[in-house]
Design an enzyme around this catalytic site. Sequence first.
Site, PDB file in Angstrom:
ATOM      1  N   LYS A 176      -1.642   3.109 -12.435  1.00  0.00           N
ATOM      2  CA  LYS A 176      -1.901   3.995 -11.300  1.00  0.00           C
ATOM      3  C   LYS A 176      -0.720   3.901 -10.335  1.00  0.00           C
ATOM      4  CE  LYS A 176      -3.726   3.460  -7.382  1.00  0.00           C
ATOM      5  NZ  LYS A 176      -2.804   4.341  -6.590  1.00  0.00           N
ATOM      6  N   GLU A 250       0.861  -9.682  -6.461  1.00  0.00           N
ATOM      7  CA  GLU A 250       2.149  -9.903  -5.800  1.00  0.00           C
ATOM      8  C   GLU A 250       2.075  -9.140  -4.491  1.00  0.00           C
ATOM      9  OE1 GLU A 250       5.298  -9.613  -3.989  1.00  0.00           O
ATOM     10  OE2 GLU A 250       5.727  -8.022  -5.432  1.00  0.00           O
ATOM     11  N   CYS A 284       9.258  -6.554  -0.229  1.00  0.00           N
ATOM     12  CA  CYS A 284       8.384  -7.671   0.136  1.00  0.00           C
ATOM     13  C   CYS A 284       9.150  -8.975   0.268  1.00  0.00           C
ATOM     14  CB  CYS A 284       7.264  -7.813  -0.890  1.00  0.00           C
ATOM     15  SG  CYS A 284       7.842  -7.936  -2.592  1.00  0.00           S
ATOM     16  N   GLU A 382       4.601  -8.653   8.522  1.00  0.00           N
ATOM     17  CA  GLU A 382       5.531  -7.904   7.668  1.00  0.00           C
ATOM     18  C   GLU A 382       5.726  -6.503   8.246  1.00  0.00           C
ATOM     19  OE1 GLU A 382       6.258  -7.573   2.933  1.00  0.00           O
ATOM     20  OE2 GLU A 382       4.244  -7.059   3.605  1.00  0.00           O
TER      21      GLU A 382
END
Length: 480
Positions: A176, A250, A284, A382
């Site tokens: 997806k 992750e 990331c 983040e």
Amino acid sequence: MHEHKSFFIGGEWVAPAGTGVIDVVSPHTEEVIGRVPDGSEADIDAAVAAARRAFDEGPWPRMTPAERAEIVGRLSAIYAANVEPMAQLVTAEMGSPALFSMFAQAAIPQMVLQYYVDLAATYTWEDERQGMQGPVSVVREPVGVVAAIVPWNVPQFTLMLKLAPALIAGCTIVAKPSPETPLDTYLLAEWIKEAGIPDGVVNIVPAGREVGAHLVAHPDVDKVSFTGSTGAGRSIAAVCGQQLKRVTLELGGKSAAIILEDADLASTIEGFKLASLMNNGQACAAQTRILAPRSRYDEVADALAAMVGGLAVGDPADFGTEVGPLVAQRQQERVEGYIRIGQDEGAKVLVGGLDRPQDRGWYVAPTVFGGVTNDMRIAREEIFGPVLALLAYDDEEEAIRIANDSDYGLGGSVWTADEEHGVAVARRIRTGSCGVNLYSIDPATPFGGYKSSGLGRELGPEGLDAYLELKSIPRPAPKV
């Protein structure tokens, strides 16, 4: 205009069950550049059913690893011959600078694919052990149907971290892609068909988060592999825990780059162009907390601001561009919101800020904050954009403490003239990876995070382990 009207399911192009459409918008021009159907739960059901049949009844799991590797090798060769069009497509979708796209958005995914093709020949698929009561065969078998859910920032790389080992293991896959970046998967699907991977082994349905949740919870999915936000990862982990479903996550990061007293400043600052600002800061593992010794703080601040202020910002299709636009208007607004937060917290903008560098497109000025302390939100959360926080430390012990004082534990780096000492410091950083005088992700080594940065590892032999179940077959001891 890249327009598609079907999904890749069961080895065929299948009409969608619904009428929803995803418009793919260029982050540089803000114009629609592509259109694909928006997957529904019914489309996911069809894709999972195709993957289930291919696993339960098809030849793929029953082939030898060498036979699978031969077919996947054909896919790798096709990919290698088409790196440029793949890179161009990803740049058009999400604004990654062309030079970075050629390397990280296309060449590296192909390298990951080839790595697993090669690993199949040396991996221990079965071994014989002398147990306490007799001989035991320990065999490794594919985990089953895999749901691979990938983000928009490095769509081919994150998909290949899942697809390549899953294919070599003998699994079947429902992928997806993110609604922002579905176009690259249509190109990949054509190559999968051309390579001769059996029908139903790989199925691709672009869709949003709610439909993704349906895929995660689907009873015929044996394993979920997800790359994305920590919040979404927690929700997926809860579902997989309830169902005792295998899962790899992750997730986010807030990596620290420690500049030691003896570091060569020129090469260190140059290294931050990639380590800290890769992919317009939308990575990331980006090193977004820069830790400088107080004795060199002003020197580092001046050099870092000069480098970031001198970056070429503009059209991501131009090979001279170093920073392109962010993926979407919401991301632009999010990053600008963090710049305001940093100012409100008392940090000082050394370069950049809220003046947009382009009149059109979702651009944010590359920004460096000075005077940052590790309790500020811009040092703890983040941001996912070209925003760096510069922090001071008094001694090496404090630097290590600051680096480890984070909810995240994905990446990190140490910059020093003494490589051996740099390795010693890196060993003390609580992250899944920590580079010395660089930051890189190597296909042959495990990648993943501690703490809120995820569960499990991708890449390396460990990345293949994640798609295999272990089975012990004991036998009676030989009669004497």
